[in-house]
Design a protein around this motif. Structure first.
Motif, PDB file in Angstrom:
ATOM      1  N   LYS A   1     -12.487 -30.977  69.504  1.00 22.91           N
ATOM      2  CA  LYS A   1     -11.339 -31.243  70.387  1.00 22.91           C
ATOM      3  C   LYS A   1      -9.978 -31.185  69.705  1.00 22.91           C
ATOM      4  O   LYS A   1      -8.988 -31.580  70.291  1.00 22.91           O
ATOM      5  N   THR A   2      -9.902 -30.726  68.461  1.00 21.84           N
ATOM      6  CA  THR A   2      -8.600 -30.654  67.793  1.00 21.84           C
ATOM      7  C   THR A   2      -8.217 -29.228  67.424  1.00 21.84           C
ATOM      8  O   THR A   2      -7.086 -28.993  67.013  1.00 21.84           O
ATOM      9  N   GLY A   3      -9.142 -28.277  67.533  1.00 21.61           N
ATOM     10  CA  GLY A   3      -8.858 -26.898  67.171  1.00 21.61           C
ATOM     11  C   GLY A   3      -8.934 -26.650  65.673  1.00 21.61           C
ATOM     12  O   GLY A   3      -8.481 -25.614  65.197  1.00 21.61           O
ATOM     13  N   TYR A   4      -9.469 -27.615  64.937  1.00 19.88           N
ATOM     14  CA  TYR A   4      -9.554 -27.470  63.487  1.00 19.88           C
ATOM     15  C   TYR A   4     -10.853 -26.765  63.110  1.00 19.88           C
ATOM     16  O   TYR A   4     -11.946 -27.235  63.423  1.00 19.88           O
ATOM     17  N   ARG A   5     -10.725 -25.615  62.474  1.00 13.87           N
ATOM     18  CA  ARG A   5     -11.868 -24.893  61.917  1.00 13.87           C
ATOM     19  C   ARG A   5     -11.457 -24.349  60.566  1.00 13.87           C
ATOM     20  O   ARG A   5     -10.365 -23.812  60.414  1.00 13.87           O
ATOM     21  N   LYS A   6     -12.343 -24.474  59.613  1.00 12.37           N
ATOM     22  CA  LYS A   6     -12.079 -23.930  58.291  1.00 12.37           C
ATOM     23  C   LYS A   6     -13.343 -23.258  57.806  1.00 12.37           C
ATOM     24  O   LYS A   6     -14.422 -23.855  57.827  1.00 12.37           O
ATOM     25  N   ARG A   7     -13.221 -22.022  57.380  1.00  8.28           N
ATOM     26  CA  ARG A   7     -14.375 -21.262  56.917  1.00  8.28           C
ATOM     27  C   ARG A   7     -14.146 -20.852  55.472  1.00  8.28           C
ATOM     28  O   ARG A   7     -13.058 -20.406  55.109  1.00  8.28           O
ATOM     29  N   GLN A   8     -15.182 -21.021  54.664  1.00  3.37           N
ATOM     30  CA  GLN A   8     -15.060 -20.755  53.240  1.00  3.37           C
ATOM     31  C   GLN A   8     -16.398 -20.253  52.710  1.00  3.37           C
ATOM     32  O   GLN A   8     -17.451 -20.613  53.240  1.00  3.37           O
ATOM     33  N   GLY A   9     -16.381 -19.434  51.679  1.00  2.00           N
ATOM     34  CA  GLY A   9     -17.603 -18.935  51.067  1.00  2.00           C
ATOM     35  C   GLY A   9     -17.594 -19.199  49.574  1.00  2.00           C
ATOM     36  O   GLY A   9     -16.555 -19.449  48.969  1.00  2.00           O
ATOM     37  N   HIS A  10     -18.782 -19.145  48.969  1.00  2.00           N
ATOM     38  CA  HIS A  10     -18.890 -19.399  47.532  1.00  2.00           C
ATOM     39  C   HIS A  10     -20.086 -18.653  46.963  1.00  2.00           C
ATOM     40  O   HIS A  10     -21.140 -18.575  47.594  1.00  2.00           O
ATOM     41  N   ARG A  11     -19.919 -18.093  45.758  1.00  2.00           N
ATOM     42  CA  ARG A  11     -21.025 -17.515  44.991  1.00  2.00           C
ATOM     43  C   ARG A  11     -20.928 -18.055  43.582  1.00  2.00           C
ATOM     44  O   ARG A  11     -19.919 -17.860  42.900  1.00  2.00           O
ATOM     45  N   GLN A  12     -21.978 -18.738  43.132  1.00  4.32           N
ATOM     46  CA  GLN A  12     -21.993 -19.341  41.809  1.00  4.32           C
ATOM     47  C   GLN A  12     -22.142 -18.267  40.737  1.00  4.32           C
ATOM     48  O   GLN A  12     -22.929 -17.340  40.887  1.00  4.32           O
ATOM     49  N   LYS A  13     -21.383 -18.384  39.661  1.00  3.61           N
ATOM     50  CA  LYS A  13     -21.498 -17.457  38.536  1.00  3.61           C
ATOM     51  C   LYS A  13     -22.633 -17.932  37.629  1.00  3.61           C
ATOM     52  O   LYS A  13     -22.672 -19.099  37.233  1.00  3.61           O
ATOM     53  N   LEU A  14     -23.550 -17.018  37.313  1.00  7.25           N
ATOM     54  CA  LEU A  14     -24.748 -17.351  36.553  1.00  7.25           C
ATOM     55  C   LEU A  14     -24.906 -16.410  35.359  1.00  7.25           C
ATOM     56  O   LEU A  14     -24.306 -15.338  35.315  1.00  7.25           O
ATOM     57  N   THR A  15     -25.739 -16.824  34.397  1.00  5.98           N
ATOM     58  CA  THR A  15     -26.075 -15.999  33.248  1.00  5.98           C
ATOM     59  C   THR A  15     -27.586 -15.989  33.095  1.00  5.98           C
ATOM     60  O   THR A  15     -28.229 -17.034  33.150  1.00  5.98           O
ATOM     61  N   ARG A  16     -28.157 -14.801  32.899  1.00  4.69           N
ATOM     62  CA  ARG A  16     -29.600 -14.657  32.652  1.00  4.69           C
ATOM     63  C   ARG A  16     -29.818 -14.558  31.148  1.00  4.69           C
ATOM     64  O   ARG A  16     -29.204 -13.746  30.471  1.00  4.69           O
ATOM     65  N   LEU A  17     -30.709 -15.417  30.631  1.00  4.50           N
ATOM     66  CA  LEU A  17     -31.001 -15.480  29.204  1.00  4.50           C
ATOM     67  C   LEU A  17     -32.465 -15.191  28.931  1.00  4.50           C
ATOM     68  O   LEU A  17     -33.329 -15.473  29.777  1.00  4.50           O
ATOM     69  N   LYS A  18     -32.757 -14.656  27.747  1.00  2.72           N
ATOM     70  CA  LYS A  18     -34.130 -14.478  27.290  1.00  2.72           C
ATOM     71  C   LYS A  18     -34.287 -15.281  26.007  1.00  2.72           C
ATOM     72  O   LYS A  18     -33.519 -15.090  25.044  1.00  2.72           O
ATOM     73  N   VAL A  19     -35.276 -16.176  25.977  1.00  5.32           N
ATOM     74  CA  VAL A  19     -35.510 -17.034  24.810  1.00  5.32           C
ATOM     75  C   VAL A  19     -36.148 -16.182  23.717  1.00  5.32           C
ATOM     76  O   VAL A  19     -37.183 -15.555  23.924  1.00  5.32           O
ATOM     77  N   THR A  20     -35.499 -16.157  22.541  1.00  2.18           N
ATOM     78  CA  THR A  20     -35.989 -15.323  21.446  1.00  2.18           C
ATOM     79  C   THR A  20     -36.827 -16.113  20.442  1.00  2.18           C
ATOM     80  O   THR A  20     -37.787 -15.578  19.905  1.00  2.18           O
ATOM     81  N   SER A  21     -36.463 -17.376  20.190  1.00  5.40           N
ATOM     82  CA  SER A  21     -37.242 -18.141  19.206  1.00  5.40           C
ATOM     83  C   SER A  21     -37.108 -19.628  19.426  1.00  5.40           C
ATOM     84  O   SER A  21     -36.091 -20.122  19.916  1.00  5.40           O
ATOM     85  N   ILE A  22     -38.174 -20.333  19.044  1.00  9.25           N
ATOM     86  CA  ILE A  22     -38.196 -21.797  18.993  1.00  9.25           C
ATOM     87  C   ILE A  22     -38.636 -22.160  17.593  1.00  9.25           C
ATOM     88  O   ILE A  22     -39.778 -21.916  17.220  1.00  9.25           O
ATOM     89  N   LYS A  23     -37.712 -22.683  16.795  1.00 11.11           N
ATOM     90  CA  LYS A  23     -38.023 -23.007  15.394  1.00 11.11           C
ATOM     91  C   LYS A  23     -37.859 -24.483  15.133  1.00 11.11           C
ATOM     92  O   LYS A  23     -36.914 -25.076  15.509  1.00 11.11           O
TER      93      LYS A  23
END
Length: 102
Positions: A80-102
């Motif tokens: 009843k107030t005419g208030y609308r807000k639209r927003q989008g989001h995409r999280q920034k990510l990094t893909r890693l490969k584990v090389t060693s556990i020492k």
């Protein structure tokens, strides 16, 4: 089988050698190495939780690529107030490969 629980990207992740994981964006270029501190280490039947022994453990990973997560939409609406807000989001990510556990 050796695996470790590491603190990465604000969460704790279970990793083993050769596994890949996706975490929040880490600074660095493709091919760079990233080190993590181990929270828990499991080596066969032996479980290591002692902080003095875990300080000696080093988990190394290699940056494979930078990614973006799925797009989410945020919609705010008040009746009843005419208030609308639209927003989008995409999280920034990094893909890693584990090389060693020492």
């Amino acid at each position: 089988m050796v695996y470790a629980i590491v603190r990465a990207g604000g969460r704790q992740e279970k990793v083993s050698e050769g596994s890949t994981l996706v975490i929040n964006r880490v600074s660095g270029n493709v091919g760079d190495s990233v080190d993590f501190e181990a929270v828990l280490l499991v080596d066969g039947d032996k479980i290591t939780t002692d902080p003095s022994e875990l300080a000696k453990v080093k988990v190394s990973a290699e940056i494979i690529k930078d990614e973006k997560g799925p797009k989410i939409t945020i919609l705010k609406f008040k009746n009843k107030t005419g208030y609308r807000k639209r927003q989008g989001h995409r999280q920034k990510l990094t893909r890693l490969k584990v090389t060693s556990i020492k």
